[in-house]
Design a protein around this motif. Sequence first.
Motif, PDB file in Angstrom:
ATOM      1  N   TYR A  34      11.588  -1.969  -7.646  1.00  0.00           N
ATOM      2  CA  TYR A  34      12.468  -3.063  -7.224  1.00  0.00           C
ATOM      3  C   TYR A  34      12.139  -3.312  -5.755  1.00  0.00           C
ATOM      4  O   TYR A  34      12.213  -2.392  -4.943  1.00  0.00           O
ATOM      5  N   THR A  35      11.765  -4.553  -5.420  1.00  0.00           N
ATOM      6  CA  THR A  35      11.519  -4.890  -4.014  1.00  0.00           C
ATOM      7  C   THR A  35      12.479  -5.977  -3.566  1.00  0.00           C
ATOM      8  O   THR A  35      12.858  -6.857  -4.342  1.00  0.00           O
ATOM      9  N   ILE A  36      12.840  -5.892  -2.298  1.00  0.00           N
ATOM     10  CA  ILE A  36      13.579  -6.967  -1.636  1.00  0.00           C
ATOM     11  C   ILE A  36      13.051  -6.995  -0.206  1.00  0.00           C
ATOM     12  O   ILE A  36      13.239  -6.064   0.566  1.00  0.00           O
ATOM     13  N   ALA A  37      12.306  -8.044   0.115  1.00  0.00           N
ATOM     14  CA  ALA A  37      11.646  -8.151   1.415  1.00  0.00           C
ATOM     15  C   ALA A  37      12.299  -9.262   2.233  1.00  0.00           C
ATOM     16  O   ALA A  37      12.302 -10.423   1.822  1.00  0.00           O
ATOM     17  N   PHE A  38      12.857  -8.886   3.357  1.00  0.00           N
ATOM     18  CA  PHE A  38      13.512  -9.818   4.268  1.00  0.00           C
ATOM     19  C   PHE A  38      14.583 -10.627   3.538  1.00  0.00           C
ATOM     20  O   PHE A  38      14.759 -11.814   3.788  1.00  0.00           O
ATOM     21  N   ILE A  90       5.141 -11.297  -1.947  1.00  0.00           N
ATOM     22  CA  ILE A  90       5.163  -9.883  -2.362  1.00  0.00           C
ATOM     23  C   ILE A  90       4.612  -9.769  -3.784  1.00  0.00           C
ATOM     24  O   ILE A  90       3.782  -8.897  -4.075  1.00  0.00           O
ATOM     25  N   ALA A  91       5.044 -10.645  -4.666  1.00  0.00           N
ATOM     26  CA  ALA A  91       4.560 -10.631  -6.047  1.00  0.00           C
ATOM     27  C   ALA A  91       3.045 -10.792  -6.096  1.00  0.00           C
ATOM     28  O   ALA A  91       2.352 -10.069  -6.828  1.00  0.00           O
ATOM     29  N   GLN A  92       2.523 -11.711  -5.329  1.00  0.00           N
ATOM     30  CA  GLN A  92       1.078 -11.940  -5.314  1.00  0.00           C
ATOM     31  C   GLN A  92       0.330 -10.713  -4.800  1.00  0.00           C
ATOM     32  O   GLN A  92      -0.665 -10.288  -5.382  1.00  0.00           O
ATOM     33  N   ARG A  93       0.830 -10.124  -3.726  1.00  0.00           N
ATOM     34  CA  ARG A  93       0.183  -8.921  -3.186  1.00  0.00           C
ATOM     35  C   ARG A  93       0.206  -7.776  -4.199  1.00  0.00           C
ATOM     36  O   ARG A  93      -0.758  -7.031  -4.326  1.00  0.00           O
ATOM     37  N   PHE A  94       1.328  -7.627  -4.884  1.00  0.00           N
ATOM     38  CA  PHE A  94       1.449  -6.592  -5.900  1.00  0.00           C
ATOM     39  C   PHE A  94       0.401  -6.786  -6.999  1.00  0.00           C
ATOM     40  O   PHE A  94      -0.313  -5.850  -7.372  1.00  0.00           O
ATOM     41  N   LEU A 104       7.416  -4.772 -11.864  1.00  0.00           N
ATOM     42  CA  LEU A 104       8.078  -5.006 -10.580  1.00  0.00           C
ATOM     43  C   LEU A 104       9.150  -6.068 -10.733  1.00  0.00           C
ATOM     44  O   LEU A 104       8.902  -7.134 -11.296  1.00  0.00           O
ATOM     45  N   LEU A 105      10.328  -5.775 -10.188  1.00  0.00           N
ATOM     46  CA  LEU A 105      11.374  -6.783 -10.020  1.00  0.00           C
ATOM     47  C   LEU A 105      11.387  -7.129  -8.544  1.00  0.00           C
ATOM     48  O   LEU A 105      11.708  -6.284  -7.703  1.00  0.00           O
ATOM     49  N   ASP A 106      10.999  -8.351  -8.215  1.00  0.00           N
ATOM     50  CA  ASP A 106      10.921  -8.811  -6.828  1.00  0.00           C
ATOM     51  C   ASP A 106      12.113  -9.723  -6.565  1.00  0.00           C
ATOM     52  O   ASP A 106      12.120 -10.887  -6.956  1.00  0.00           O
ATOM     53  N   VAL A 107      13.136  -9.176  -5.917  1.00  0.00           N
ATOM     54  CA  VAL A 107      14.387  -9.898  -5.672  1.00  0.00           C
ATOM     55  C   VAL A 107      14.323 -10.560  -4.306  1.00  0.00           C
ATOM     56  O   VAL A 107      13.754 -10.012  -3.366  1.00  0.00           O
ATOM     57  N   ALA A 108      14.925 -11.744  -4.203  1.00  0.00           N
ATOM     58  CA  ALA A 108      14.754 -12.602  -3.026  1.00  0.00           C
ATOM     59  C   ALA A 108      13.267 -12.878  -2.865  1.00  0.00           C
ATOM     60  O   ALA A 108      12.726 -12.909  -1.773  1.00  0.00           O
ATOM     61  N   GLY A 109      12.615 -13.073  -4.013  1.00  0.00           N
ATOM     62  CA  GLY A 109      11.158 -13.200  -4.072  1.00  0.00           C
ATOM     63  C   GLY A 109      10.605 -14.476  -3.485  1.00  0.00           C
ATOM     64  O   GLY A 109       9.409 -14.558  -3.198  1.00  0.00           O
ATOM     65  N   HIS A 144       0.830  -1.213   0.000  1.00  0.00           N
ATOM     66  CA  HIS A 144       0.000   0.000   0.000  1.00  0.00           C
ATOM     67  C   HIS A 144       0.865   1.264   0.000  1.00  0.00           C
ATOM     68  O   HIS A 144       0.498   2.268  -0.622  1.00  0.00           O
ATOM     69  N   LYS A 145       2.016   1.221   0.683  1.00  0.00           N
ATOM     70  CA  LYS A 145       2.954   2.357   0.633  1.00  0.00           C
ATOM     71  C   LYS A 145       3.556   2.501  -0.768  1.00  0.00           C
ATOM     72  O   LYS A 145       3.832   3.600  -1.222  1.00  0.00           O
ATOM     73  N   MET A 146       3.777   1.386  -1.424  1.00  0.00           N
ATOM     74  CA  MET A 146       4.294   1.401  -2.789  1.00  0.00           C
ATOM     75  C   MET A 146       3.292   2.102  -3.703  1.00  0.00           C
ATOM     76  O   MET A 146       3.694   2.903  -4.547  1.00  0.00           O
TER      77      MET A 146
END
Length: 197
Positions: A126-130, A58-62, A48-53, A38-40
């Motif tokens: 570009y996202t990298i979550a945890f 994250i991809a699904q939520r996006f 979206l490039l979801d690294v360490a996906g 939501h902040k995004m």
Amino acid sequence: MKESLVRNVFSNVASNYDVMNDAMSMGIHRLWKDHFIHKMAPAPGAKLLDVAGGTGDIAQRFLEYQDSANGDSTSSVHMVDINPDMLREGERRFADSKWQQQNRIGFTVGNAEKLEFIEDNSFDVYTIAFGIRNCTHPDQVVREAYRVLKPGGRFMCLEFSRVSNPVLAAIYDMHSFYVIPKLGELIANDRQSYEYL
């Protein structure tokens, strides 16, 4: 050395990763990830490039956000993970999805520090979550993120931080070093991997 340790740990936990995230965080990780998306507030058509996906949450939520908030059926995600076992879990998540059928999700085994298979200036977000804490050279990760993002693109990192309140820090440490490994032992039959995580 760290790279092979991380690869082995995540190979060990891949099949139980989502269940263990719920157990370790008491489901709170879901709220963090929802807030992150939501902040995004991605624009329609965003790439979206979801690294360490990993398993693809994250991809699904996006994609869900794009479909529901923007009525968008053109946004896409490219998931990258260094661990093929984790990425396979992500592929399973999307195997029968409309996004897979619409070619809106792709998967590549790759290292966040060396994204040579991705062109310069090619992604909006570009996202990298945890995941950045598991990288040997976070500075190289950020450099690669900058390279692959379009001008004006957004780098978004969701990660744990240090707790400054001594009482909360003690509770956090007890949970991290005693509760989580015990949960790993009970739920995933793998205490050792969860001592790292």
